[in-house]
Motif scaffolding. Sequence first.
Motif, PDB file in Angstrom:
ATOM      1  N   SER A  30       0.830  -1.203   0.000  1.00 40.59           N
ATOM      2  CA  SER A  30       0.000   0.000   0.000  1.00 40.59           C
ATOM      3  C   SER A  30       0.865   1.254   0.000  1.00 40.59           C
ATOM      4  O   SER A  30       0.599   2.217  -0.719  1.00 40.59           O
ATOM      5  N   HIS A  31       1.913   1.232   0.825  1.00 38.21           N
ATOM      6  CA  HIS A  31       2.790   2.395   0.911  1.00 38.21           C
ATOM      7  C   HIS A  31       3.565   2.598  -0.391  1.00 38.21           C
ATOM      8  O   HIS A  31       3.678   3.728  -0.895  1.00 38.21           O
ATOM      9  N   GLU A  32       4.077   1.513  -0.961  1.00 38.45           N
ATOM     10  CA  GLU A  32       4.867   1.627  -2.182  1.00 38.45           C
ATOM     11  C   GLU A  32       4.018   2.094  -3.355  1.00 38.45           C
ATOM     12  O   GLU A  32       4.497   2.819  -4.228  1.00 38.45           O
ATOM     13  N   GLN A  33       2.746   1.678  -3.390  1.00 39.23           N
ATOM     14  CA  GLN A  33       1.888   2.001  -4.522  1.00 39.23           C
ATOM     15  C   GLN A  33       1.173   3.337  -4.367  1.00 39.23           C
ATOM     16  O   GLN A  33       0.430   3.745  -5.249  1.00 39.23           O
ATOM     17  N   SER A  34       1.354   4.012  -3.248  1.00 40.44           N
ATOM     18  CA  SER A  34       0.692   5.296  -3.007  1.00 40.44           C
ATOM     19  C   SER A  34       1.577   6.444  -3.464  1.00 40.44           C
ATOM     20  O   SER A  34       2.749   6.513  -3.109  1.00 40.44           O
ATOM     21  N   ASP A  35       0.995   7.328  -4.252  1.00 38.17           N
ATOM     22  CA  ASP A  35       1.665   8.565  -4.638  1.00 38.17           C
ATOM     23  C   ASP A  35       1.127   9.688  -3.765  1.00 38.17           C
ATOM     24  O   ASP A  35       0.174   9.508  -3.011  1.00 38.17           O
ATOM     25  N   SER A  36       1.713  10.856  -3.891  1.00 36.93           N
ATOM     26  CA  SER A  36       1.199  12.006  -3.152  1.00 36.93           C
ATOM     27  C   SER A  36      -0.197  12.328  -3.664  1.00 36.93           C
ATOM     28  O   SER A  36      -0.380  12.689  -4.815  1.00 36.93           O
ATOM     29  N   GLY A  37      -1.170  12.190  -2.800  1.00 37.63           N
ATOM     30  CA  GLY A  37      -2.548  12.487  -3.176  1.00 37.63           C
ATOM     31  C   GLY A  37      -3.302  11.311  -3.749  1.00 37.63           C
ATOM     32  O   GLY A  37      -4.514  11.357  -3.865  1.00 37.63           O
ATOM     33  N   GLU A  38      -2.602  10.241  -4.121  1.00 37.59           N
ATOM     34  CA  GLU A  38      -3.264   9.076  -4.663  1.00 37.59           C
ATOM     35  C   GLU A  38      -2.697   7.835  -3.993  1.00 37.59           C
ATOM     36  O   GLU A  38      -1.493   7.615  -3.995  1.00 37.59           O
ATOM     37  N   GLY A  39      -3.557   7.061  -3.438  1.00 43.03           N
ATOM     38  CA  GLY A  39      -3.101   5.866  -2.753  1.00 43.03           C
ATOM     39  C   GLY A  39      -4.129   5.399  -1.763  1.00 43.03           C
ATOM     40  O   GLY A  39      -5.318   5.633  -1.919  1.00 43.03           O
ATOM     41  N   VAL A  40      -3.687   4.746  -0.705  1.00 46.21           N
ATOM     42  CA  VAL A  40      -4.573   4.106   0.246  1.00 46.21           C
ATOM     43  C   VAL A  40      -4.572   4.861   1.563  1.00 46.21           C
ATOM     44  O   VAL A  40      -3.525   5.066   2.173  1.00 46.21           O
ATOM     45  N   GLU A  41      -5.746   5.260   1.993  1.00 37.56           N
ATOM     46  CA  GLU A  41      -5.914   5.996   3.241  1.00 37.56           C
ATOM     47  C   GLU A  41      -6.775   5.162   4.191  1.00 37.56           C
ATOM     48  O   GLU A  41      -7.911   4.811   3.869  1.00 37.56           O
ATOM     49  N   VAL A  42      -6.248   4.800   5.343  1.00 36.54           N
ATOM     50  CA  VAL A  42      -7.000   4.012   6.320  1.00 36.54           C
ATOM     51  C   VAL A  42      -7.842   4.946   7.175  1.00 36.54           C
ATOM     52  O   VAL A  42      -7.325   5.870   7.801  1.00 36.54           O
ATOM     53  N   VAL A  43      -9.164   4.715   7.197  1.00 40.61           N
ATOM     54  CA  VAL A  43     -10.053   5.605   7.949  1.00 40.61           C
ATOM     55  C   VAL A  43     -10.650   4.937   9.180  1.00 40.61           C
ATOM     56  O   VAL A  43     -11.136   5.609  10.089  1.00 40.61           O
ATOM     57  N   THR A 302      -5.460  -0.360  -6.181  1.00 42.89           N
ATOM     58  CA  THR A 302      -6.300  -1.244  -5.388  1.00 42.89           C
ATOM     59  C   THR A 302      -5.465  -2.375  -4.814  1.00 42.89           C
ATOM     60  O   THR A 302      -5.966  -3.222  -4.115  1.00 42.89           O
ATOM     61  N   GLY A 303      -4.188  -2.372  -5.085  1.00 41.12           N
ATOM     62  CA  GLY A 303      -3.317  -3.462  -4.664  1.00 41.12           C
ATOM     63  C   GLY A 303      -3.078  -3.519  -3.191  1.00 41.12           C
ATOM     64  O   GLY A 303      -2.391  -4.401  -2.726  1.00 41.12           O
ATOM     65  N   ASP A 304      -3.621  -2.591  -2.433  1.00 38.80           N
ATOM     66  CA  ASP A 304      -3.386  -2.683  -1.004  1.00 38.80           C
ATOM     67  C   ASP A 304      -4.055  -3.923  -0.469  1.00 38.80           C
ATOM     68  O   ASP A 304      -3.686  -4.435   0.564  1.00 38.80           O
ATOM     69  N   GLU A 305      -5.006  -4.466  -1.149  1.00 37.30           N
ATOM     70  CA  GLU A 305      -5.571  -5.725  -0.754  1.00 37.30           C
ATOM     71  C   GLU A 305      -6.059  -6.483  -1.939  1.00 37.30           C
ATOM     72  O   GLU A 305      -5.415  -7.367  -2.407  1.00 37.30           O
ATOM     73  N   VAL A 306      -7.167  -6.105  -2.395  1.00 44.19           N
ATOM     74  CA  VAL A 306      -8.029  -6.812  -3.288  1.00 44.19           C
ATOM     75  C   VAL A 306      -8.030  -8.291  -3.001  1.00 44.19           C
ATOM     76  O   VAL A 306      -7.549  -9.072  -3.769  1.00 44.19           O
ATOM     77  N   GLY A 307      -8.591  -8.657  -1.914  1.00 42.40           N
ATOM     78  CA  GLY A 307      -8.799 -10.052  -1.606  1.00 42.40           C
ATOM     79  C   GLY A 307      -8.298 -10.437  -0.255  1.00 42.40           C
ATOM     80  O   GLY A 307      -8.908 -11.236   0.409  1.00 42.40           O
ATOM     81  N   VAL A 308      -7.209  -9.870   0.200  1.00 42.62           N
ATOM     82  CA  VAL A 308      -6.668 -10.269   1.479  1.00 42.62           C
ATOM     83  C   VAL A 308      -7.338  -9.502   2.593  1.00 42.62           C
ATOM     84  O   VAL A 308      -7.670 -10.047   3.637  1.00 42.62           O
ATOM     85  N   GLY A 309      -7.532  -8.234   2.416  1.00 39.40           N
ATOM     86  CA  GLY A 309      -8.404  -7.475   3.283  1.00 39.40           C
ATOM     87  C   GLY A 309      -7.831  -6.835   4.496  1.00 39.40           C
ATOM     88  O   GLY A 309      -6.895  -6.085   4.428  1.00 39.40           O
TER      89      GLY A 309
END
Length: 339
Positions: A30-43, A302-309
């Motif tokens: 998730s961290h590697e695939q996140s750009d500034s402003g685009e990526g995965v944010e845990v809420v 979407t690679g932060d999970e898509v299936g593993v969760g």
Amino acid sequence: MVLNKEYRICMPLTVEEYKIGQLYMIARHSHEQSDSGEGVEVVENCACEDPEHGPGQYTEKRVHLSSRLPYWLQNLIPKLFYVTEKAWNYYPFTITEYTCSFIPKFHISIRTKYEDNNGSSENVLGVSPIELKDLAVDFIDIVYDEVNPRNYKEEEDLRYFKSVTTGRGPLVEGWRGGPQSGVLSENNSWLDPTVHPIMCSYKLVSVSFEVWGLQTRVEEFVQRCVRDVLLLGHRQAFAWVDEWIAMDLSAVRAYEADMIGKTNEKVAQGKAKGTPENADGKAAQHKEAEGRPEAELTLDHTGDEVGVGAAILSAGDSEETAAITSPSTPRNKSWFSWS
């Protein structure tokens, strides 16, 4: 109509080992695939309860990815939007659902079951006999299936990778065994797995996009994207095995909490900028994308999970009764529908 596919992904690990490995992989990926402003944010990340599967962990994330879509789809949506991921982790069973902030009729659901075998079990996710007739089963080979060139790293090529800690690898052709391996012995029988231990992630992926004129194209596109992410994520989980194999649950939780903080900060910084400079950058990407084939433009965020969760940051630590429950069992319309 819902487009269903079952993916089976084998790994040279045990289900118990992968409980740690998938948490490490999700956080780092998730961290590697996140750009500034685009990526995965845990809420949200909290305990949950299910009458069948018992206690688990609920995680809600926002996946910001508007500029990562194919150009033809970017024309139909606002510049800024996000996909909401809601995941219920009752390892070795998980449920993940995706909805879109802009398109209410867009849904993705993934049900996952992990087993210590080479993908030989049938219908482990309880698909109805009617749906089972049309269900395509896709065996993903983390070694020999071609990964997107954008994501290829030589150190993650499992044809050559050997784990220093476990001694596992490199993985040779036919390593999974069974009919899905495509490799026959001298007497034309299917080979047994050549690696031990071996486990399989069984994933039932359902995609629904109820928009006339676009439904089939979008649903097929999303399934291709999901497959790409599943291939990359599971491939990386084993390629990084030496970094997580010695971790216990508390250690991987600490690592995950640190990465979540860094990833959220990374995404927030880009969102705060929100300047014409960013818009110009997106326009340049749009122009460049016009000449690129659709297959190259995958939803890698979407690679932060898509299936593993979900993460298990605080499982067992909460003294309060979990208020969040997992989705109900499948319904006629679509089991993951929120309506």
